[in-house]
Write a protein that holds these residues in place. Structure first.
Motif, mmCIF file in Angstrom:
data_model
loop_
_atom_site.group_PDB
_atom_site.id
_atom_site.type_symbol
_atom_site.label_atom_id
_atom_site.label_comp_id
_atom_site.label_asym_id
_atom_site.label_seq_id
_atom_site.Cartn_x
_atom_site.Cartn_y
_atom_site.Cartn_z
ATOM 1 N N PRO A 159 0.858 -1.191 0.000
ATOM 2 C CA PRO A 159 0.000 0.000 0.000
ATOM 3 C C PRO A 159 0.891 1.237 0.000
ATOM 4 O O PRO A 159 1.950 1.230 0.623
ATOM 5 C CB PRO A 159 -0.763 -0.132 1.326
ATOM 6 N N PRO A 160 0.486 2.317 -0.726
ATOM 7 C CA PRO A 160 1.322 3.520 -0.766
ATOM 8 C C PRO A 160 1.433 4.185 0.608
ATOM 9 O O PRO A 160 0.566 4.006 1.467
ATOM 10 C CB PRO A 160 0.586 4.437 -1.744
ATOM 11 N N ASP A 161 2.519 4.931 0.769
ATOM 12 C CA ASP A 161 2.749 5.728 1.973
ATOM 13 C C ASP A 161 1.506 6.572 2.273
ATOM 14 O O ASP A 161 0.922 7.156 1.371
ATOM 15 C CB ASP A 161 3.955 6.640 1.708
ATOM 16 N N GLY A 162 1.080 6.601 3.518
ATOM 17 C CA GLY A 162 -0.075 7.407 3.912
ATOM 18 C C GLY A 162 -1.406 6.668 3.868
ATOM 19 O O GLY A 162 -2.421 7.182 4.330
ATOM 20 N N THR A 163 -1.420 5.436 3.319
ATOM 21 C CA THR A 163 -2.672 4.672 3.219
ATOM 22 C C THR A 163 -3.175 4.253 4.597
ATOM 23 O O THR A 163 -2.387 3.843 5.453
ATOM 24 C CB THR A 163 -2.447 3.381 2.377
ATOM 25 N N SER A 164 -4.494 4.345 4.805
ATOM 26 C CA SER A 164 -5.119 3.786 6.012
ATOM 27 C C SER A 164 -5.368 2.312 5.758
ATOM 28 O O SER A 164 -6.002 1.950 4.757
ATOM 29 C CB SER A 164 -6.456 4.473 6.293
ATOM 30 N N VAL A 165 -4.859 1.466 6.640
ATOM 31 C CA VAL A 165 -5.003 0.018 6.456
ATOM 32 C C VAL A 165 -5.599 -0.627 7.705
ATOM 33 O O VAL A 165 -5.583 -0.047 8.793
ATOM 34 C CB VAL A 165 -3.639 -0.666 6.154
ATOM 35 N N THR A 166 -6.137 -1.832 7.507
ATOM 36 C CA THR A 166 -6.460 -2.703 8.627
ATOM 37 C C THR A 166 -5.377 -3.776 8.658
ATOM 38 O O THR A 166 -5.162 -4.469 7.661
ATOM 39 C CB THR A 166 -7.841 -3.354 8.434
ATOM 40 N N ALA A 167 -4.671 -3.846 9.789
ATOM 41 C CA ALA A 167 -3.590 -4.817 9.945
ATOM 42 C C ALA A 167 -4.097 -5.942 10.832
ATOM 43 O O ALA A 167 -4.539 -5.696 11.957
ATOM 44 C CB ALA A 167 -2.372 -4.154 10.582
ATOM 45 N N GLU A 168 -4.057 -7.170 10.304
ATOM 46 C CA GLU A 168 -4.595 -8.303 11.067
ATOM 47 C C GLU A 168 -3.620 -9.472 11.046
ATOM 48 O O GLU A 168 -3.152 -9.887 9.983
ATOM 49 C CB GLU A 168 -5.950 -8.748 10.475
#
Ligand SMILES: [Zn+2]
Length: 243
Positions: free
Chosen positions: A78-87
């Motif tokens: 994912p690009p820098d600054g992306t909001s992600v869900t880390a699981e």
């Protein structure tokens, strides 16, 4: 960059978090906070996934680079600054937590009953080895230790995580025995894991809440690797994911 929040240090049972990508490099992805345990202290790094609006990627491993957890990924990051869900892969992690707590219980017993120090250890999900400064080792000894280990695990002893100032840690006899003085001076406070009434050591790993959650354990191998260098391998009875 401010140091990312490492959730496993305080809550081993949190399986996912929302986070923001703060760095992408060929080695992997850095998040502003993470539930992934970065390998260390004999415990493997977590695996799992990052999901975001329009993408998803596998995390193969988590490791530290200059003290920062890095998520090694398979595919397009994912690009820098992306909001992600880390699981994380919780089933695998939970087996690792049970395995790690079993190893600490083992080291507590070997010290309490045989006066031998631990010199090393390593684990995979459900199996682990530990090295001791012991003069002798036999399969009978392995059986004896196995019985004691299962008795202590079955006693459902609480497992506690706390943070002590470096000064306090250096005065704690259990921590002195487990060579707390070898921890780099920049680390303060020091994370301490205690199995109530059995074992206490500085440790960065993830553990279950009480020894009953480990379940029964087998000693599968005892080896002599040299004078005062003996190795023991243990295995969880139930090491299948979710078992
Ligand atoms: Zn440990």
């Amino acid at each position: 960059m401010t140091a990312p929040e490492e959730i496993p240090a305080t809550d081993a049972y949190q399986t996912w978090t929302e986070a923001t990508v703060v760095e992408v490099s060929p080695e992997g992805v850095v998040l502003d906070r993470t539930v992934f345990y970065a390998r260390g202290g004999g415990q493997p790094g977590d695996t799992g996934r990052l999901r975001w609006n329009g993408g998803q990627v596998r995390v193969n491993d988590t490791f530290k680079q200059s003290g920062i957890p890095v998520h090694a990924i398979e595919g397009e990051p994912p690009p820098d600054g992306t909001s992600v869900t880390a699981e994380i892969d919780w089933d695998r992690r939970h087996v690792l937590m049970r395995t790690h707590t079993a190893l600490h219980a083992l080291s507590g017993i070997i010290w309490r009953d045989y006066g031998a120090k631990v010199t090393g250890g390593n684990m995979e999900p459900g199996v682990a080895r530990m090295d001791f400064e012991l003069e002798s080792m036999s399969s009978e000894f392995g059986k004896e230790v196995e019985a004691k280990l299962n008795q202590e695990l079955d006693a459902d002893r609480p497992v506690r995580v706390e943070f002590l100032s470096r000064l306090e840690a250096m005065r704690d006899p259990d921590l002195i025995r487990t060579k707390v003085n070898l921890i780099p001076e920049t680390i303060d406070p020091i994370r301490v894991v205690t199995i109530e009434g059995l074992d206490r050591q500085a440790d960065g790993g993830t553990h279950v809440r009480s020894t009953g959650e480990v379940g029964p354990v087998r000693v599968i191998k005892t080896e002599s690797k040299g004078k005062a260098f003996k190795r023991m391998r243990i295995e969880l009875h139930r090491s299948d994911p979710g078992g």
